[in-house]
Scaffold this active site. Structure first.
Site, short mmCIF file in Angstrom:
data_model
loop_
_atom_site.label_atom_id
_atom_site.label_comp_id
_atom_site.label_asym_id
_atom_site.label_seq_id
_atom_site.Cartn_x
_atom_site.Cartn_y
_atom_site.Cartn_z
N ASP A 19 94.70 117.68 -114.44
CA ASP A 19 94.73 116.60 -114.00
C ASP A 19 95.33 116.55 -112.60
O ASP A 19 95.69 117.56 -112.18
CB ASP A 19 95.52 115.35 -114.96
CG ASP A 19 96.76 115.82 -115.13
OD1 ASP A 19 97.69 115.30 -114.23
OD2 ASP A 19 97.17 116.51 -116.05
N ASP A 72 98.18 114.92 -111.47
CA ASP A 72 99.50 114.53 -111.78
C ASP A 72 99.50 112.86 -111.65
O ASP A 72 98.53 112.25 -111.79
CB ASP A 72 100.58 115.05 -110.98
CG ASP A 72 102.02 115.15 -111.49
OD1 ASP A 72 102.14 115.16 -112.69
OD2 ASP A 72 102.79 114.85 -110.71
#
Length: 306
Positions: free
Chosen positions: A212, A214
């Site tokens: 992802d 973050d």
């Protein structure tokens, strides 16, 4: 090549790929037991020692992983090189979810015991926390063979990994700060693992699995959110877990090719410098170090005591 033994540190995904016949080593160390039994198997004719970092069922959070016991156990079993994997958040737009990153630098924000040598002054050189030789072999393995199509996944040739304590993720302000520091990735497990491997004179490289972006990057822009309602948290979590599964599969493909490359060109490993990491690192007067301590840590440094 007979003395080359490869340690693989990762999650359950790595273990699933290597499931089958293997020898389980229940190891004890001066730092307690490792996360799990170390499973010995073979790949491309090389001995492979697999360790699940978070233990069976992923019950150990990043702060609870017994890093010292894990690396010491691999050293006791004769492991000479470690290829590790670990999930990370990306701090750079170009490092997309499901990509792999061969990290080359690290910033340590953890507060865990980071040395084996609590009773001696041992200072290893750590300018390059990840073995350049292993990194290059990983990158070579990522290149398509002559006439073959490119891999279906991206492999980035560098990345600065920010190691944080966790287990909670970063605040948005922290995430933005890590970007300003020059961080490319954020994770929780590469330290003190990499530092302990150097103290154990084991070459270490990390394949970071991007799941992802973050918290610095909103999942949707304000305009996108107005046009389409944000996804439910459960859907976002499922997306991240899906990204990790794909990245883990890609990482195993890369590591398998890397081990095959090592098996065909073992001479390349002779340039790894970690095998002599303690040669100039023991600053204490060796005659003053408790002999019991020398024996307690014998697999690490006994060769330097005559």
């Amino acid at each position: 090549m007979s003395d080359v033994k490869i340690g693989l540190i990762g999650g359950s995904g790595m273990a699933a790929h290597l499931a089958g016949e293997g020898t389980r080593h229940e190891v004890d160390t001066p730092f307690g037991k490792p996360s799990d039994a170390v499973v010995e198997t073979t790949l491309a004719g090389l001995p492979i020692f697999l360790l699940q970092r978070h233990g069976p069922g992923h019950l150990l959070n990043p702060s609870q992983v017994p890093y010292r016991a894990n690396i010491f156990a691999l050293k006791q079993l004769g492991v000479t090189h470690i290829l590790a994997t670990g999930a990370v958040g990306s701090l750079r737009l170009e490092m997309k979810p499901r990509d792999l990153v061969i990290a080359d630098q690290i910033i340590d924000k953890t507060r865990r015991p980071g040395t084996f040598f609590d009773h001696a002054a041992v200072h290893v050189e750590f300018a390059e926390p990840f073995c350049p030789v292993l990194r290059q072999i990983l990158l070579d393995a990522a290149k398509p063979a002559q006439g073959a199509p490119a891999a279906a996944f991206a492999v980035h040739d560098h990345g600065c990994y920010v190691a944080m304590e966790g287990p909670a993720f970063s605040t948005r302000s922290e995430s933005l700060m890590h970007r300003l520091w020059g961080g490319d990735l954020i994770g929780m497990t590469a330290m003190p693992e990499a530092k302990l491997a150097k103290e154990a004179e084991i070459s270490y490289a990390l394949v970071a699995l991007v799941t992802d972006y973050d918290s610095w990057k909103p999942h949707q822009t304000k305009k996108e959110a107005e046009a389409n309602p944000p996804a439910a948290p459960e859907a976002l979590l499922a997306e991240i877990i899906g990204n990790l599964k794909v990245a883990s599969d890609n990482a195993f493909t890369l590591i398998k090719k890397t081990i095959e490359l090592i098996a065909s060109q073992p001479v390349r490993l002779e340039a790894c410098k970690a095998k002599d990491a303690l040669k100039l690192a023991i600053w204490s007067d060796k005659s003053k170090i408790d002999p019991a301590e020398v024996q307690r840590l014998a697999p690490l440094w006994l060769k330097y005591f005559g």
